[in-house]
Design a protein around this motif. Structure first.
Motif, PDB file in Angstrom:
ATOM      1  N   PHE A   8      32.994  21.451  12.475  1.00  0.00           N
ATOM      2  CA  PHE A   8      31.868  20.574  12.765  1.00  0.00           C
ATOM      3  C   PHE A   8      30.563  21.183  12.258  1.00  0.00           C
ATOM      4  O   PHE A   8      30.446  22.400  12.093  1.00  0.00           O
ATOM      5  CB  PHE A   8      31.739  20.347  14.283  1.00  0.00           C
ATOM      6  N   GLN A   9      29.595  20.309  12.072  1.00  0.00           N
ATOM      7  CA  GLN A   9      28.235  20.723  11.732  1.00  0.00           C
ATOM      8  C   GLN A   9      27.241  20.218  12.773  1.00  0.00           C
ATOM      9  O   GLN A   9      26.041  20.182  12.523  1.00  0.00           O
ATOM     10  CB  GLN A   9      27.864  20.222  10.331  1.00  0.00           C
ATOM     11  N   ASP A  10      27.777  19.847  13.919  1.00  0.00           N
ATOM     12  CA  ASP A  10      26.944  19.377  15.022  1.00  0.00           C
ATOM     13  C   ASP A  10      27.600  19.783  16.338  1.00  0.00           C
ATOM     14  O   ASP A  10      28.784  19.520  16.560  1.00  0.00           O
ATOM     15  CB  ASP A  10      26.775  17.863  14.977  1.00  0.00           C
ATOM     16  N   VAL A  11      26.823  20.418  17.218  1.00  0.00           N
ATOM     17  CA  VAL A  11      27.384  20.954  18.441  1.00  0.00           C
ATOM     18  C   VAL A  11      27.780  19.840  19.419  1.00  0.00           C
ATOM     19  O   VAL A  11      28.691  20.009  20.229  1.00  0.00           O
ATOM     20  CB  VAL A  11      26.390  21.940  19.094  1.00  0.00           C
ATOM     21  N   HIS A  12      27.119  18.677  19.338  1.00  0.00           N
ATOM     22  CA  HIS A  12      27.437  17.580  20.256  1.00  0.00           C
ATOM     23  C   HIS A  12      28.771  16.931  19.891  1.00  0.00           C
ATOM     24  O   HIS A  12      29.548  16.565  20.779  1.00  0.00           O
ATOM     25  CB  HIS A  12      26.305  16.561  20.246  1.00  0.00           C
ATOM     26  N   GLN A  23      31.244  17.774  29.521  1.00  0.00           N
ATOM     27  CA  GLN A  23      30.247  18.816  29.301  1.00  0.00           C
ATOM     28  C   GLN A  23      29.295  18.431  28.179  1.00  0.00           C
ATOM     29  O   GLN A  23      29.579  17.541  27.379  1.00  0.00           O
ATOM     30  CB  GLN A  23      30.943  20.126  28.923  1.00  0.00           C
ATOM     31  N   THR A  24      28.156  19.095  28.174  1.00  0.00           N
ATOM     32  CA  THR A  24      27.227  18.984  27.051  1.00  0.00           C
ATOM     33  C   THR A  24      26.972  20.386  26.510  1.00  0.00           C
ATOM     34  O   THR A  24      26.923  21.356  27.271  1.00  0.00           O
ATOM     35  CB  THR A  24      25.886  18.349  27.464  1.00  0.00           C
ATOM     36  N   TYR A  25      26.829  20.477  25.199  1.00  0.00           N
ATOM     37  CA  TYR A  25      26.426  21.714  24.542  1.00  0.00           C
ATOM     38  C   TYR A  25      25.023  21.482  23.988  1.00  0.00           C
ATOM     39  O   TYR A  25      24.755  20.438  23.388  1.00  0.00           O
ATOM     40  CB  TYR A  25      27.344  22.054  23.368  1.00  0.00           C
ATOM     41  N   SER A  26      24.149  22.456  24.160  1.00  0.00           N
ATOM     42  CA  SER A  26      22.814  22.385  23.584  1.00  0.00           C
ATOM     43  C   SER A  26      22.606  23.572  22.660  1.00  0.00           C
ATOM     44  O   SER A  26      22.774  24.729  23.072  1.00  0.00           O
ATOM     45  CB  SER A  26      21.742  22.395  24.680  1.00  0.00           C
ATOM     46  N   GLN A  27      22.246  23.293  21.412  1.00  0.00           N
ATOM     47  CA  GLN A  27      21.967  24.342  20.434  1.00  0.00           C
ATOM     48  C   GLN A  27      20.604  24.941  20.734  1.00  0.00           C
ATOM     49  O   GLN A  27      19.607  24.237  20.807  1.00  0.00           O
ATOM     50  CB  GLN A  27      22.007  23.765  19.022  1.00  0.00           C
ATOM     51  N   ILE A  28      20.552  26.265  20.888  1.00  0.00           N
ATOM     52  CA  ILE A  28      19.306  26.948  21.236  1.00  0.00           C
ATOM     53  C   ILE A  28      18.699  27.671  20.035  1.00  0.00           C
ATOM     54  O   ILE A  28      17.480  27.627  19.838  1.00  0.00           O
ATOM     55  CB  ILE A  28      19.536  27.945  22.386  1.00  0.00           C
ATOM     56  N   SER A  29      19.499  28.321  19.223  1.00  0.00           N
ATOM     57  CA  SER A  29      18.960  29.031  18.066  1.00  0.00           C
ATOM     58  C   SER A  29      18.895  28.097  16.862  1.00  0.00           C
ATOM     59  O   SER A  29      19.744  27.228  16.671  1.00  0.00           O
ATOM     60  CB  SER A  29      19.800  30.274  17.740  1.00  0.00           C
ATOM     61  N   ALA A  30      17.859  28.284  16.046  1.00  0.00           N
ATOM     62  CA  ALA A  30      17.572  27.355  14.960  1.00  0.00           C
ATOM     63  C   ALA A  30      18.460  27.603  13.749  1.00  0.00           C
ATOM     64  O   ALA A  30      18.869  28.727  13.463  1.00  0.00           O
ATOM     65  CB  ALA A  30      16.105  27.478  14.556  1.00  0.00           C
ATOM     66  N   VAL A  56      24.333  28.735  21.995  1.00  0.00           N
ATOM     67  CA  VAL A  56      24.559  27.452  22.653  1.00  0.00           C
ATOM     68  C   VAL A  56      24.597  27.661  24.153  1.00  0.00           C
ATOM     69  O   VAL A  56      25.087  28.687  24.641  1.00  0.00           O
ATOM     70  CB  VAL A  56      25.899  26.832  22.170  1.00  0.00           C
ATOM     71  N   VAL A  57      24.060  26.700  24.903  1.00  0.00           N
ATOM     72  CA  VAL A  57      24.250  26.697  26.349  1.00  0.00           C
ATOM     73  C   VAL A  57      25.161  25.523  26.699  1.00  0.00           C
ATOM     74  O   VAL A  57      24.938  24.393  26.260  1.00  0.00           O
ATOM     75  CB  VAL A  57      22.917  26.627  27.123  1.00  0.00           C
ATOM     76  N   GLN A  58      26.221  25.824  27.431  1.00  0.00           N
ATOM     77  CA  GLN A  58      27.185  24.810  27.852  1.00  0.00           C
ATOM     78  C   GLN A  58      26.936  24.485  29.318  1.00  0.00           C
ATOM     79  O   GLN A  58      26.806  25.384  30.151  1.00  0.00           O
ATOM     80  CB  GLN A  58      28.613  25.317  27.681  1.00  0.00           C
ATOM     81  N   HIS A  59      26.923  23.200  29.628  1.00  0.00           N
ATOM     82  CA  HIS A  59      26.661  22.757  30.998  1.00  0.00           C
ATOM     83  C   HIS A  59      27.580  21.569  31.273  1.00  0.00           C
ATOM     84  O   HIS A  59      27.619  20.623  30.496  1.00  0.00           O
ATOM     85  CB  HIS A  59      25.201  22.344  31.164  1.00  0.00           C
ATOM     86  N   GLY A  60      28.329  21.639  32.371  1.00  0.00           N
ATOM     87  CA  GLY A  60      29.223  20.531  32.656  1.00  0.00           C
ATOM     88  C   GLY A  60      30.078  20.782  33.873  1.00  0.00           C
ATOM     89  O   GLY A  60      29.696  21.524  34.785  1.00  0.00           O
ATOM     90  N   GLU A  61      31.250  20.168  33.866  1.00  0.00           N
ATOM     91  CA  GLU A  61      32.170  20.246  34.998  1.00  0.00           C
ATOM     92  C   GLU A  61      33.568  20.525  34.481  1.00  0.00           C
ATOM     93  O   GLU A  61      34.034  19.867  33.535  1.00  0.00           O
ATOM     94  CB  GLU A  61      32.146  18.926  35.771  1.00  0.00           C
ATOM     95  N   ALA A  62      34.239  21.496  35.082  1.00  0.00           N
ATOM     96  CA  ALA A  62      35.605  21.822  34.683  1.00  0.00           C
ATOM     97  C   ALA A  62      36.545  20.669  35.045  1.00  0.00           C
ATOM     98  O   ALA A  62      36.304  19.943  36.013  1.00  0.00           O
ATOM     99  CB  ALA A  62      36.055  23.105  35.370  1.00  0.00           C
ATOM    100  N   PRO A  63      37.610  20.466  34.273  1.00  0.00           N
ATOM    101  CA  PRO A  63      38.546  19.374  34.565  1.00  0.00           C
ATOM    102  C   PRO A  63      39.116  19.477  35.984  1.00  0.00           C
ATOM    103  O   PRO A  63      39.461  20.564  36.448  1.00  0.00           O
ATOM    104  CB  PRO A  63      39.652  19.573  33.515  1.00  0.00           C
ATOM    105  N   LYS A  64      39.210  18.350  36.651  1.00  0.00           N
ATOM    106  CA  LYS A  64      39.685  18.321  38.037  1.00  0.00           C
ATOM    107  C   LYS A  64      41.172  18.655  38.103  1.00  0.00           C
ATOM    108  O   LYS A  64      41.934  18.376  37.177  1.00  0.00           O
ATOM    109  CB  LYS A  64      39.438  16.951  38.664  1.00  0.00           C
TER     110      LYS A  64
END
Length: 320
Positions: A8-12, A23-30, A56-64
């Motif tokens: 991929f070339q996009d973290v989302h 979950q969502t991934y957010s790219q922090i470094s440019a 990257v910072v990952q934020h979300g919920e683990a699978p139930k």
């Protein structure tokens, strides 16, 4: 057995391709992002390896109803999981349905293994010290003997790589993969040299970063400034600066702006231009000066907002 190898070339796009994870991934470094995702999953086990060249910072919920493990392969910078410091001599644990925050450094390489809870619990009961191990698994970061972990990591990576190369993974082969992964993790946790009484508390630095992250997301149209956050948390600007440098290897201004820029990007990618303009998407995330916004967006992602691919017509608009 489902298997895939993707780049991929996009973290989302990368984040949405990880099966079963909310979950969502957010790219922090440019800079332009390059990532790889390799996955295998059976009815009771999901194994994936991910490599990402940006912080990257990952934020979300683990699978139930799952038990989730992650084994770092390469840790080239500061890493925090649930507020705990980690390195390549640790493994990470999440319980099904648990919210998580994971700060991943540039160049991170990681193997993740998720088991059906019933499968894991049944196997755990057959091991020595099942009660002690169950208590240990409440810790999100577990330190293990260096050589034992290295040997087991290499074994599991080898099995995973071999399975990816097989075009037909059914029946007995699927069960064999589950057994190797399950036994590998349980052998690590049952190792007599593993300190099952270890405890690691969340750091103050991590608490500050995660609190600022959440406060920013709580009202993105009126995102608080760094000074506002200092006042709300009743701490000095230097403390905030030091916390972000320690945890995320960047400044609070850059980190929090990057989180909001990622929010804009997710909105643009999930909507059509006729449904949401770039200006409205930017305003939704607290960017009101379009020229500054476009320059900051370009610096982080390596493309202008107008160059970001929008959703296809057959994909319905989703909430940010």
């Amino acid at each position: 057995m489902n298997q895939s190898i993707s780049r991929f070339q996009d973290v989302h796009v990368h984040a949405s391709a990880v099966r079963e994870w909310n979950q969502t991934y957010s790219q922090i470094s440019a800079g332009p992002l390059e990532s790889a995702l390799m996955q295998l999953d059976s009815s009771r086990c999901h194994v994936f390896r991910e490599q990402i060249n940006r912080r990257v910072v990952q934020h979300g919920e683990a699978p139930k109803d799952k038990v989730c493990f992650a084994i770092p392969i390469a840790v080239p910078g500061a890493i925090r999981v649930q507020g705990r410091e980690a390195d390549d001599n640790t493994i990470f644990v999440l319980r099904g349905g648990e919210e998580f925050m994971f700060h991943m450094p540039m160049g991170m390489d990681m193997l993740s293994i998720t088991f059906e809870r019933e499968l894991f619990e049944t196997a755990l009961e057959r091991t020595p010290w099942a009660g002690e191990i169950r208590t240990l698994l409440r810790q999100p970061v577990i330190r293990l003997p260096e050589q034992r972990l290295a040997d087991r990591r290499n074994q599991l990576l080898g099995v995973f790589s071999d399975a990816l190369c097989c075009s037909d993974q059914e029946g007995a082969q699927e069960l064999a993969l589950e057994e190797v992964m399950l036994n590998g993790m349980l052998q690590l946790l049952s190792d007599p040299s593993c300190d099952r009484a270890q405890r690691q508390s969340s750091s103050v630095h991590s608490f500050i970063v995660d609190k600022c992250h959440r406060l920013t997301l709580s009202d993105v149209t009126n995102a608080p400034s760094v000074i506002d956050l200092c006042q709300r948390l009743q701490i000095s600007r230097r403390t905030v600066q030091n916390s972000f440098r320690t945890v995320a290897e960047t400044t609070p201004l850059n980190y929090l702006r990057s989180v909001r820029l990622n929010g804009v990007r997710r909105e643009l990618m999930s909507t059509q231009a006729c449904d949401l303009s770039i200006g409205d998407a930017a305003t939704n995330w607290g960017f009101y000066h379009m020229s500054h916004f476009a320059a900051e967006y370009h610096e982080l992602f390596g493309e202008l907002p107008s160059q970001t691919k929008r959703a296809d017509r057959n994909i319905r608009k989703t909430a940010p």
